[in-house]
Design a protein around this motif. Structure first.
Motif, PDB file in Angstrom:
ATOM      1  N   GLU A   5       0.836  -1.196   0.000  1.00  0.00           N
ATOM      2  CA  GLU A   5       0.000   0.000   0.000  1.00  0.00           C
ATOM      3  C   GLU A   5       0.875   1.252   0.000  1.00  0.00           C
ATOM      4  O   GLU A   5       0.621   2.226  -0.680  1.00  0.00           O
ATOM      5  CB  GLU A   5      -0.914   0.023   1.236  1.00  0.00           C
ATOM      6  CG  GLU A   5      -2.181  -0.769   1.044  1.00  0.00           C
ATOM      7  CD  GLU A   5      -2.962  -0.857   2.350  1.00  0.00           C
ATOM      8  OE1 GLU A   5      -4.173  -0.555   2.324  1.00  0.00           O
ATOM      9  OE2 GLU A   5      -2.342  -1.222   3.386  1.00  0.00           O
ATOM     10  N   PHE A   6       1.922   1.180   0.807  1.00  0.00           N
ATOM     11  CA  PHE A   6       2.800   2.328   0.916  1.00  0.00           C
ATOM     12  C   PHE A   6       3.439   2.647  -0.448  1.00  0.00           C
ATOM     13  O   PHE A   6       3.424   3.770  -0.916  1.00  0.00           O
ATOM     14  CB  PHE A   6       3.892   2.062   1.954  1.00  0.00           C
ATOM     15  CG  PHE A   6       4.858   3.198   2.058  1.00  0.00           C
ATOM     16  CD1 PHE A   6       4.510   4.365   2.735  1.00  0.00           C
ATOM     17  CD2 PHE A   6       6.107   3.129   1.457  1.00  0.00           C
ATOM     18  CE1 PHE A   6       5.397   5.417   2.824  1.00  0.00           C
ATOM     19  CE2 PHE A   6       6.993   4.187   1.543  1.00  0.00           C
ATOM     20  CZ  PHE A   6       6.640   5.330   2.223  1.00  0.00           C
ATOM     21  N   SER A   7       3.940   1.585  -1.108  1.00  0.00           N
ATOM     22  CA  SER A   7       4.650   1.827  -2.377  1.00  0.00           C
ATOM     23  C   SER A   7       3.673   2.316  -3.441  1.00  0.00           C
ATOM     24  O   SER A   7       4.021   3.115  -4.305  1.00  0.00           O
ATOM     25  CB  SER A   7       5.383   0.578  -2.837  1.00  0.00           C
ATOM     26  OG  SER A   7       4.486  -0.303  -3.461  1.00  0.00           O
ATOM     27  N   SER A   8       2.420   1.841  -3.347  1.00  0.00           N
ATOM     28  CA  SER A   8       1.437   2.310  -4.329  1.00  0.00           C
ATOM     29  C   SER A   8       1.115   3.789  -4.098  1.00  0.00           C
ATOM     30  O   SER A   8       0.924   4.572  -5.030  1.00  0.00           O
ATOM     31  CB  SER A   8       0.186   1.428  -4.251  1.00  0.00           C
ATOM     32  OG  SER A   8      -0.967   2.173  -4.463  1.00  0.00           O
ATOM     33  N   LEU A   9       1.075   4.181  -2.830  1.00  0.00           N
ATOM     34  CA  LEU A   9       0.835   5.583  -2.503  1.00  0.00           C
ATOM     35  C   LEU A   9       2.007   6.438  -2.999  1.00  0.00           C
ATOM     36  O   LEU A   9       1.822   7.523  -3.582  1.00  0.00           O
ATOM     37  CB  LEU A   9       0.688   5.733  -0.988  1.00  0.00           C
ATOM     38  CG  LEU A   9       0.077   7.055  -0.521  1.00  0.00           C
ATOM     39  CD1 LEU A   9      -1.398   7.120  -0.878  1.00  0.00           C
ATOM     40  CD2 LEU A   9       0.259   7.218   0.993  1.00  0.00           C
ATOM     41  N   GLU A  10       3.206   5.903  -2.758  1.00  0.00           N
ATOM     42  CA  GLU A  10       4.420   6.591  -3.229  1.00  0.00           C
ATOM     43  C   GLU A  10       4.363   6.807  -4.751  1.00  0.00           C
ATOM     44  O   GLU A  10       4.631   7.884  -5.268  1.00  0.00           O
ATOM     45  CB  GLU A  10       5.669   5.735  -2.926  1.00  0.00           C
ATOM     46  CG  GLU A  10       6.338   6.060  -1.604  1.00  0.00           C
ATOM     47  CD  GLU A  10       6.657   7.527  -1.456  1.00  0.00           C
ATOM     48  OE1 GLU A  10       7.623   7.987  -2.092  1.00  0.00           O
ATOM     49  OE2 GLU A  10       5.912   8.252  -0.721  1.00  0.00           O
ATOM     50  N   VAL A  16       1.844  12.344  -9.575  1.00  0.00           N
ATOM     51  CA  VAL A  16       1.334  13.702  -9.474  1.00  0.00           C
ATOM     52  C   VAL A  16       2.473  14.703  -9.627  1.00  0.00           C
ATOM     53  O   VAL A  16       2.362  15.704 -10.336  1.00  0.00           O
ATOM     54  CB  VAL A  16       0.592  13.904  -8.136  1.00  0.00           C
ATOM     55  CG1 VAL A  16       0.276  15.385  -7.920  1.00  0.00           C
ATOM     56  CG2 VAL A  16      -0.684  13.082  -8.109  1.00  0.00           C
ATOM     57  N   GLU A  17       3.612  14.390  -8.974  1.00  0.00           N
ATOM     58  CA  GLU A  17       4.753  15.291  -9.086  1.00  0.00           C
ATOM     59  C   GLU A  17       5.245  15.405 -10.521  1.00  0.00           C
ATOM     60  O   GLU A  17       5.532  16.489 -11.018  1.00  0.00           O
ATOM     61  CB  GLU A  17       5.898  14.805  -8.191  1.00  0.00           C
ATOM     62  CG  GLU A  17       5.782  15.357  -6.774  1.00  0.00           C
ATOM     63  CD  GLU A  17       6.679  14.588  -5.811  1.00  0.00           C
ATOM     64  OE1 GLU A  17       7.766  14.149  -6.242  1.00  0.00           O
ATOM     65  OE2 GLU A  17       6.275  14.428  -4.633  1.00  0.00           O
TER      66      GLU A  17
ATOM     67  N   ASP C 114      -0.926  -5.765 -27.202  1.00  0.00           N
ATOM     68  CA  ASP C 114      -0.213  -6.505 -26.150  1.00  0.00           C
ATOM     69  C   ASP C 114       1.251  -6.127 -26.009  1.00  0.00           C
ATOM     70  O   ASP C 114       2.105  -6.976 -25.761  1.00  0.00           O
ATOM     71  CB  ASP C 114      -0.329  -8.020 -26.401  1.00  0.00           C
ATOM     72  CG  ASP C 114      -1.702  -8.505 -26.004  1.00  0.00           C
ATOM     73  OD1 ASP C 114      -2.293  -7.905 -25.095  1.00  0.00           O
ATOM     74  OD2 ASP C 114      -2.179  -9.480 -26.608  1.00  0.00           O
ATOM     75  N   GLN C 115       1.541  -4.840 -26.238  1.00  0.00           N
ATOM     76  CA  GLN C 115       2.906  -4.415 -25.998  1.00  0.00           C
ATOM     77  C   GLN C 115       3.045  -4.016 -24.533  1.00  0.00           C
ATOM     78  O   GLN C 115       2.076  -3.719 -23.864  1.00  0.00           O
ATOM     79  CB  GLN C 115       3.253  -3.212 -26.892  1.00  0.00           C
ATOM     80  CG  GLN C 115       3.245  -3.590 -28.371  1.00  0.00           C
ATOM     81  CD  GLN C 115       3.200  -2.354 -29.249  1.00  0.00           C
ATOM     82  OE1 GLN C 115       3.078  -1.236 -28.760  1.00  0.00           O
ATOM     83  NE2 GLN C 115       3.281  -2.571 -30.551  1.00  0.00           N
ATOM     84  N   ALA C 116       4.295  -3.994 -24.067  1.00  0.00           N
ATOM     85  CA  ALA C 116       4.529  -3.574 -22.693  1.00  0.00           C
ATOM     86  C   ALA C 116       4.189  -2.095 -22.563  1.00  0.00           C
ATOM     87  O   ALA C 116       4.596  -1.280 -23.381  1.00  0.00           O
ATOM     88  CB  ALA C 116       5.990  -3.799 -22.333  1.00  0.00           C
ATOM     89  N   CYS C 117       3.423  -1.768 -21.526  1.00  0.00           N
ATOM     90  CA  CYS C 117       2.998  -0.384 -21.348  1.00  0.00           C
ATOM     91  C   CYS C 117       3.832   0.245 -20.253  1.00  0.00           C
ATOM     92  O   CYS C 117       3.602   0.009 -19.078  1.00  0.00           O
ATOM     93  CB  CYS C 117       1.537  -0.360 -20.949  1.00  0.00           C
ATOM     94  SG  CYS C 117       0.988   1.271 -20.448  1.00  0.00           S
ATOM     95  N   THR C 118       4.810   1.019 -20.615  1.00  0.00           N
ATOM     96  CA  THR C 118       5.639   1.643 -19.591  1.00  0.00           C
ATOM     97  C   THR C 118       5.423   3.145 -19.564  1.00  0.00           C
ATOM     98  O   THR C 118       5.712   3.837 -20.532  1.00  0.00           O
ATOM     99  CB  THR C 118       7.128   1.366 -19.866  1.00  0.00           C
ATOM    100  OG1 THR C 118       7.378   1.601 -21.240  1.00  0.00           O
ATOM    101  CG2 THR C 118       7.509  -0.042 -19.493  1.00  0.00           C
ATOM    102  N   GLN C 119       4.886   3.569 -18.475  1.00  0.00           N
ATOM    103  CA  GLN C 119       4.768   5.003 -18.211  1.00  0.00           C
ATOM    104  C   GLN C 119       4.041   5.791 -19.296  1.00  0.00           C
ATOM    105  O   GLN C 119       4.508   6.826 -19.737  1.00  0.00           O
ATOM    106  CB  GLN C 119       6.160   5.579 -18.000  1.00  0.00           C
ATOM    107  CG  GLN C 119       6.880   4.862 -16.835  1.00  0.00           C
ATOM    108  CD  GLN C 119       8.199   5.507 -16.552  1.00  0.00           C
ATOM    109  OE1 GLN C 119       9.083   5.424 -17.372  1.00  0.00           O
ATOM    110  NE2 GLN C 119       8.300   6.163 -15.410  1.00  0.00           N
ATOM    111  N   CYS C 120       2.895   5.233 -19.727  1.00  0.00           N
ATOM    112  CA  CYS C 120       2.073   5.920 -20.731  1.00  0.00           C
ATOM    113  C   CYS C 120       1.768   7.355 -20.308  1.00  0.00           C
ATOM    114  O   CYS C 120       1.805   8.276 -21.112  1.00  0.00           O
ATOM    115  CB  CYS C 120       0.732   5.221 -20.893  1.00  0.00           C
ATOM    116  SG  CYS C 120       0.884   3.600 -21.589  1.00  0.00           S
ATOM    117  N   LYS C 121       1.446   7.511 -19.015  1.00  0.00           N
ATOM    118  CA  LYS C 121       1.002   8.814 -18.545  1.00  0.00           C
ATOM    119  C   LYS C 121       2.103   9.850 -18.688  1.00  0.00           C
ATOM    120  O   LYS C 121       1.887  10.952 -19.185  1.00  0.00           O
ATOM    121  CB  LYS C 121       0.595   8.701 -17.070  1.00  0.00           C
ATOM    122  CG  LYS C 121      -0.792   9.221 -16.865  1.00  0.00           C
ATOM    123  CD  LYS C 121      -1.271   9.083 -15.487  1.00  0.00           C
ATOM    124  CE  LYS C 121      -2.773   9.339 -15.466  1.00  0.00           C
ATOM    125  NZ  LYS C 121      -3.417   8.695 -14.347  1.00  0.00           N
TER     126      LYS C 121
END
Lengths: 320, 320, 320
Positions: A5-10, A16-17, C114-121
């Protein structure tokens, strides 16, 4: 709180940053855009003069259409009692919108080119009144265009089908409005109108062209009718026909401004698909027929048929 | 009150008077417009019969598109749970809109041409039901058209790109809907549909044309496919191709109505850009290839390549 | 209740029953549509991946236009005080809309293939930032395009008329945006953009084409510029010009993917209406002029004029 949970929050915080970080890049872009607005040779419209609105011009075209073909494009049903009220309301709205856009376009020209601005407001209203006064005549001429389409197209199944759906009729209607405004020397608006029709139909008629009664354009995509073209009565043209200029030199297109650069088509001529007729001195004589794909830079006498000599085709089996 | 203030107030008063004066010109225009609606040969739609609405027909096209390509053009995300609900809702809306427009277009024909009006309402609903019943089949045929585009265009990067953006696919989709309605003998609506697609794509396919599976139009601007054209399966055509009529006499286009005026294109034919093929008896045999700019008014046997004989070009230095 | 009233009530009841009966046909259609979504080879977009929205992409194009030509297309009047605020607001909106659509289009590609999705955002936001950073340069290049139109078209009456209404300028503007996004390897969005411009102008420029400064397209309907075309500076082209591929085999269009298939046009070339230039190895040398209707599949040296040898025309009296 588990480690997961912690790492997901991180992760979420980092996200966001990261994204906030991107937004921080915007002000520099804005500064550089604003700076570029002060550069020589850059186009923007910053200043006291308000501009005519393309959206309003489009609305004016559609309001005029409601008046020219009452009952076809309105959501309310018209009867003989409501008709005059409807026409009154629509004409008043049209007058008022056109007057305000005409004022803006005249003022825009004044302020932009430092010309003396005398009574823009009055002139704008005069123009709008002259325009609506021309509507009964335009309506009359358009009826002839509808009938010409019915006669010229064996695929047409009713006058209503033509009014509801034929792009040629729409382009001619908009041209007839724009030409009137062009005669009244309104800047910008006539061309915005015809380019609106061009966008919807692929038919590019310059507002300055002079076109007679009972004009029919079939299909129409790719038709170009230049600024100084003159077209007689009962002329019929097909898709891809160009009535154009011979050529424009690499520099000094300016020399050609206001000269007759586009052909004259006399009464009762038919021009088939993709024919190209060029030059200000080219005259296609009355009742002549110009075949598909013909490329003409010279005049043709009256009562002549001009066709491409059958081109030599190369036929081969498919596997050679 | 200073003299300046006074004169400015005067000026303002005069302005208002001037403009009011222009508005006084409107009633005379309205009278003359209303009068012109009673003239012989003038087109208006005043009377008890409500008209089909072009806007609603456009909406019907887009609703059908939502059903034919679920998930591509809707703002909500679809999953397997929501899919059936979504299709149910969209199909019901489409049915109901199409039924009401079909009723209007049938009634319009009845009242306009004084034909006996028997059970317009029932017939309109029958048509709408037959149309939505045809959707799974249309959907199936369109999948073949998407695959044909993927195979025929090396610039296509995915099926999704084709569905999202190819104008040829849009025009074919609208044609396949309109053709179905044309088979069901609905007046006006089929042509309004195909002219909507024509307006967006520059591709003009008459709803009456008969077109086989796996049809691909690349680029498409300027394509014209006439009412009585017949096109086989796996045919591919490019921008500016005309499948047209030989010629329409100056008077008496009427004689040609309902005759086969446009060519027949057999299976697996490719027709390159701006080729023109004319005439109701012209047949392009299966697997033939027609080169760019070719102008054909005669039949071509199967497995033939037809190219323009290399035209003689005049090369000169630029300064001569 | 009279017999007449009764029978009219009966009629009305029957009507309702009939129509209800039609609605009962809908569920079966929906079932068959839902079933067809699970079939092999059927196209739908059902699943966890949200799709980019064509509507949002159109909005992005129009927002960018507000920034590239400030004051021309906004309803509010701009002055030097409000300009920076306006640009700041519009650029932020554009950034945020583009970022979200870019994220969607990248995710869509990931999930769909089905490609690896890395950091789309993160990537989506990076792209949006790089895009808005390119706007001052695009603005600069577009100013050159406006001036090229003014010089090349004797019918143009002001720079403003060109910005307000010339379809060629609109198509070039959208191409310049889409090309930037194509360089940033954004899927789907660039082509949706150029096909939006194609739909409004009849000008079909693939986002992959490379086009130099001061480019002018006059009239424009029917222009096609292929994916691998290369165009130099100060080039001018007219309606119906195709810069296309030689041919695409019936099967195996795949072999041609990512190969140079479209011509190279060097600096200062003029290509007149409806000329067709084909092939990846075809080079039109600098300062050459290609006449109307010319069909070229071979290179032309610099400083050459190429015209169609005057075609033989058949002239006959009208009554033969």
């Amino acid at each position: 709180m588990s480690i997961n949970e912690f790492s997901s929050l991180e992760k979420c915080k980092q996200d966001v940053e990261t994204i906030t970080h991107f937004y921080e890049g915007i002000p520099a872009v804005v500064d550089s855009l604003a700076a570029s607005c002060n550069e020589e040779g850059s186009f923007d419209h910053v200043g006291p003069s308000p501009v005519p609105s393309r959206e309003m011009v489009v609305q004016i075209v559609n309001q005029a259409r409601h008046i020219l073909f009452p009952g076809y494009f309105s959501s309310t049903r018209l009867d003989l009692v409501s008709l005059e009220y409807y026409l009154g309301q629509e004409t008043t709205k049209l007058f008022s919108n056109l007057a305000s856009q005409a004022v803006l376009s005249i003022q825009h020209d004044c302020l932009r080119y430092d010309q003396a601005c005398t009574q823009c407001k009055q002139r704008g209203h005069e123009i709008a009144l002259e325009f609506i006064r021309a509507l009964p005549e335009i309506r009359n001429v358009l009826s002839g265009d509808v009938r010409a389409a019915m006669e010229g197209d064996p695929a047409s199944s009713s006058h209503d089908e033509i009014i509801f759906s034929y792009p040629g009729l729409f382009a001619i209607m908009v041209y007839r409005m724009a030409h009137k405004l062009s005669e009244l020397e309104v800047p910008l608006i006539p061309r915005i109108m015809t380019e609106y029709a061009h966008s919807l139909t692929g038919i590019d008629i310059h507002p300055g062209a002079v076109i007679g009664k009972s004009f029919f354009i079939d299909h129409g995509t790719g038709v170009v009718i230049g600024e100084t073209a003159r077209i007689g009565e009962r002329v019929r043209i097909y898709q891809g026909v160009t009535l154009g200029a011979l050529s424009v030199p690499r520099e000094g297109g300016d020399r050609l401004r206001n000269k007759k650069r586009h052909p004259t088509i006399e009464d009762d001529v038919i021009i088939y698909a993709n024919a190209t007729i060029l030059g200000g001195e080219t005259v296609i004589g009355a009742r002549s027929i110009i075949g598909g794909n013909v490329w003409l830079t010279e005049s043709v006498p009256a009562d002549t048929k001009v066709f491409l000599k059958k081109p030599e085709l190369v036929y081969t089996g498919n596997n050679t």
